[in-house]
Design a protein around this motif. Structure first.
Motif, PDB file in Angstrom:
ATOM      1  N   LEU A   5       0.836  -1.198   0.000  1.00 29.57           N
ATOM      2  CA  LEU A   5       0.000   0.000   0.000  1.00 29.57           C
ATOM      3  C   LEU A   5       0.866   1.241   0.000  1.00 29.57           C
ATOM      4  O   LEU A   5       1.794   1.356   0.799  1.00 29.57           O
ATOM      5  N   ARG A   6       0.555   2.175  -0.893  1.00 28.66           N
ATOM      6  CA  ARG A   6       1.203   3.479  -0.881  1.00 28.66           C
ATOM      7  C   ARG A   6       0.238   4.448  -0.225  1.00 28.66           C
ATOM      8  O   ARG A   6      -0.765   4.850  -0.812  1.00 28.66           O
ATOM      9  N   LEU A   7       0.530   4.798   1.004  1.00 28.67           N
ATOM     10  CA  LEU A   7      -0.350   5.667   1.779  1.00 28.67           C
ATOM     11  C   LEU A   7       0.010   7.130   1.561  1.00 28.67           C
ATOM     12  O   LEU A   7       1.101   7.451   1.080  1.00 28.67           O
ATOM     13  N   ALA A   8      -0.896   8.014   1.942  1.00 25.57           N
ATOM     14  CA  ALA A   8      -0.647   9.452   1.791  1.00 25.57           C
ATOM     15  C   ALA A   8       0.541   9.898   2.642  1.00 25.57           C
ATOM     16  O   ALA A   8       1.268  10.808   2.276  1.00 25.57           O
ATOM     17  N   ALA A   9       0.741   9.239   3.791  1.00 24.25           N
ATOM     18  CA  ALA A   9       1.871   9.541   4.667  1.00 24.25           C
ATOM     19  C   ALA A   9       2.524   8.228   5.080  1.00 24.25           C
ATOM     20  O   ALA A   9       1.846   7.208   5.236  1.00 24.25           O
ATOM     21  N   VAL A  10       3.824   8.251   5.267  1.00 25.70           N
ATOM     22  CA  VAL A  10       4.547   7.061   5.697  1.00 25.70           C
ATOM     23  C   VAL A  10       4.118   6.728   7.127  1.00 25.70           C
ATOM     24  O   VAL A  10       4.157   7.591   8.006  1.00 25.70           O
ATOM     25  N   PRO A  11       3.679   5.477   7.372  1.00 24.26           N
ATOM     26  CA  PRO A  11       3.232   5.119   8.725  1.00 24.26           C
ATOM     27  C   PRO A  11       4.397   5.108   9.716  1.00 24.26           C
ATOM     28  O   PRO A  11       5.496   4.667   9.391  1.00 24.26           O
ATOM     29  N   THR A  12       4.132   5.570  10.913  1.00 25.30           N
ATOM     30  CA  THR A  12       5.144   5.564  11.969  1.00 25.30           C
ATOM     31  C   THR A  12       5.215   4.179  12.600  1.00 25.30           C
ATOM     32  O   THR A  12       4.316   3.343  12.401  1.00 25.30           O
ATOM     33  N   ASP A  13       6.258   3.937  13.389  1.00 24.66           N
ATOM     34  CA  ASP A  13       6.372   2.669  14.104  1.00 24.66           C
ATOM     35  C   ASP A  13       5.159   2.442  15.001  1.00 24.66           C
ATOM     36  O   ASP A  13       4.626   1.341  15.076  1.00 24.66           O
ATOM     37  N   GLU A  14       4.725   3.500  15.685  1.00 23.24           N
ATOM     38  CA  GLU A  14       3.576   3.392  16.582  1.00 23.24           C
ATOM     39  C   GLU A  14       2.303   3.032  15.816  1.00 23.24           C
ATOM     40  O   GLU A  14       1.494   2.234  16.285  1.00 23.24           O
ATOM     41  N   GLU A  15       2.122   3.619  14.643  1.00 21.33           N
ATOM     42  CA  GLU A  15       0.935   3.302  13.838  1.00 21.33           C
ATOM     43  C   GLU A  15       0.962   1.852  13.363  1.00 21.33           C
ATOM     44  O   GLU A  15      -0.069   1.171  13.359  1.00 21.33           O
ATOM     45  N   ILE A  16       2.144   1.364  12.995  1.00 23.63           N
ATOM     46  CA  ILE A  16       2.260  -0.033  12.559  1.00 23.63           C
ATOM     47  C   ILE A  16       1.981  -0.980  13.723  1.00 23.63           C
ATOM     48  O   ILE A  16       1.281  -1.984  13.569  1.00 23.63           O
ATOM     49  N   LEU A  17       2.473  -0.649  14.905  1.00 23.06           N
ATOM     50  CA  LEU A  17       2.184  -1.466  16.083  1.00 23.06           C
ATOM     51  C   LEU A  17       0.691  -1.477  16.387  1.00 23.06           C
ATOM     52  O   LEU A  17       0.116  -2.519  16.730  1.00 23.06           O
ATOM     53  N   GLU A  18       0.049  -0.338  16.265  1.00 23.78           N
ATOM     54  CA  GLU A  18      -1.396  -0.260  16.514  1.00 23.78           C
ATOM     55  C   GLU A  18      -2.169  -1.090  15.487  1.00 23.78           C
ATOM     56  O   GLU A  18      -3.126  -1.786  15.827  1.00 23.78           O
ATOM     57  N   ASN A  23      -5.363  -5.917  14.267  1.00 20.04           N
ATOM     58  CA  ASN A  23      -5.577  -6.872  13.177  1.00 20.04           C
ATOM     59  C   ASN A  23      -4.764  -8.143  13.381  1.00 20.04           C
ATOM     60  O   ASN A  23      -3.819  -8.419  12.636  1.00 20.04           O
ATOM     61  N   PRO A  24      -5.132  -8.935  14.393  1.00 23.04           N
ATOM     62  CA  PRO A  24      -4.383 -10.181  14.605  1.00 23.04           C
ATOM     63  C   PRO A  24      -4.514 -11.077  13.377  1.00 23.04           C
ATOM     64  O   PRO A  24      -5.544 -11.077  12.703  1.00 23.04           O
ATOM     65  N   GLY A  25      -3.459 -11.801  13.097  1.00 27.38           N
ATOM     66  CA  GLY A  25      -3.487 -12.671  11.922  1.00 27.38           C
ATOM     67  C   GLY A  25      -2.860 -12.032  10.699  1.00 27.38           C
ATOM     68  O   GLY A  25      -2.764 -12.664   9.649  1.00 27.38           O
ATOM     69  N   TYR A  26      -2.443 -10.764  10.830  1.00 19.91           N
ATOM     70  CA  TYR A  26      -1.787 -10.075   9.726  1.00 19.91           C
ATOM     71  C   TYR A  26      -0.450  -9.522  10.187  1.00 19.91           C
ATOM     72  O   TYR A  26      -0.286  -9.120  11.341  1.00 19.91           O
ATOM     73  N   GLN A  27       0.503  -9.499   9.275  1.00 25.14           N
ATOM     74  CA  GLN A  27       1.821  -8.945   9.555  1.00 25.14           C
ATOM     75  C   GLN A  27       1.958  -7.653   8.764  1.00 25.14           C
ATOM     76  O   GLN A  27       1.628  -7.603   7.584  1.00 25.14           O
ATOM     77  N   PHE A  28       2.457  -6.600   9.425  1.00 24.56           N
ATOM     78  CA  PHE A  28       2.623  -5.293   8.805  1.00 24.56           C
ATOM     79  C   PHE A  28       4.098  -4.931   8.790  1.00 24.56           C
ATOM     80  O   PHE A  28       4.782  -5.064   9.804  1.00 24.56           O
ATOM     81  N   GLU A  29       4.582  -4.468   7.626  1.00 21.07           N
ATOM     82  CA  GLU A  29       5.978  -4.066   7.466  1.00 21.07           C
ATOM     83  C   GLU A  29       6.020  -2.774   6.672  1.00 21.07           C
ATOM     84  O   GLU A  29       5.215  -2.572   5.761  1.00 21.07           O
ATOM     85  N   ARG A  30       6.991  -1.930   6.997  1.00 22.52           N
ATOM     86  CA  ARG A  30       7.206  -0.709   6.219  1.00 22.52           C
ATOM     87  C   ARG A  30       8.476  -0.912   5.402  1.00 22.52           C
ATOM     88  O   ARG A  30       9.513  -1.286   5.937  1.00 22.52           O
ATOM     89  N   THR A  31       8.399  -0.671   4.085  1.00 22.12           N
ATOM     90  CA  THR A  31       9.575  -0.813   3.232  1.00 22.12           C
ATOM     91  C   THR A  31      10.437   0.436   3.330  1.00 22.12           C
ATOM     92  O   THR A  31      10.012   1.459   3.868  1.00 22.12           O
ATOM     93  N   ALA A  32      11.645   0.344   2.774  1.00 18.90           N
ATOM     94  CA  ALA A  32      12.546   1.502   2.761  1.00 18.90           C
ATOM     95  C   ALA A  32      11.933   2.658   1.985  1.00 18.90           C
ATOM     96  O   ALA A  32      12.217   3.831   2.253  1.00 18.90           O
ATOM     97  N   ALA A  33      11.055   2.360   1.027  1.00 16.17           N
ATOM     98  CA  ALA A  33      10.389   3.404   0.236  1.00 16.17           C
ATOM     99  C   ALA A  33       9.162   3.971   0.945  1.00 16.17           C
ATOM    100  O   ALA A  33       8.499   4.853   0.421  1.00 16.17           O
ATOM    101  N   GLY A  34       8.833   3.450   2.140  1.00 13.29           N
ATOM    102  CA  GLY A  34       7.699   3.964   2.895  1.00 13.29           C
ATOM    103  C   GLY A  34       6.382   3.274   2.630  1.00 13.29           C
ATOM    104  O   GLY A  34       5.361   3.660   3.184  1.00 13.29           O
ATOM    105  N   GLU A  35       6.379   2.243   1.783  1.00 17.62           N
ATOM    106  CA  GLU A  35       5.146   1.509   1.523  1.00 17.62           C
ATOM    107  C   GLU A  35       4.830   0.602   2.705  1.00 17.62           C
ATOM    108  O   GLU A  35       5.722   0.138   3.404  1.00 17.62           O
ATOM    109  N   LEU A  36       3.549   0.345   2.904  1.00 21.11           N
ATOM    110  CA  LEU A  36       3.109  -0.572   3.946  1.00 21.11           C
ATOM    111  C   LEU A  36       2.787  -1.905   3.275  1.00 21.11           C
ATOM    112  O   LEU A  36       1.985  -1.964   2.347  1.00 21.11           O
TER     113      LEU A  36
END
Length: 138
Positions: A5-18, A23-36
């Protein structure tokens, strides 16, 4: 299957943790380019992550590990290995349980590809450490 996902703003660590908490059962990662990147956490993949993490509990992030899932593409994971090295990683290890192959990446060196190996040495970065691949490949 992973979704980028290319979001309007790069998600912060806190937002990814939230997102992970909500959303149990899903893994969230931020790429070096800021994509989720969102991927479902499968039970077999989760078990492998746990087995790997149990062996690596005392280690610092100088060494980075990726375990390929059926929804990952190997070329994308290889790009990640080079991204880790470009950002200061001293060793990047790509484990493909489906093919029973391990690729070990180090700065300024060609990757070392090990097919059907039972163990892989993490020397000299993690002096004296050998990763047991047998439980991960089971």
């Amino acid at each position: 299957m992973a979704i980028s996902l290319r979001l309007a703003a790069v998600p912060t660590d806190e937002e990814i943790l939230e997102l992970s908490r909500r959303n149990p059962g899903y893994q969230f990662e931020r790429t070096a380019a800021g994509e989720l990147v969102v991927t479902p956490a499968g039970s077999k993949g989760g078990r492998r992550d746990l087995l790997l993490g149990a062996q690596l509990h005392p280690f610092c992030p100088d060494v980075v590990f990726e375990i390929a899932s059926q929804s990952d593409t190997i070329p994308a994971l290889r790009r990640k290995m080079y991204t880790y090295l470009a950002n200061g990683g001293r060793l990047a290890v790509l484990i493909d349980p489906q093919r029973r192959v391990v690729e070990v990446y180090a700065p300024d060196a060609d990757p070392v590809v090990l097919a059907r190996a039972e163990r892989v040495s993490l020397d000299p970065v993690l002096r004296g450490c050998t990763l047991d691949l047998r439980p991960i490949f089971e």
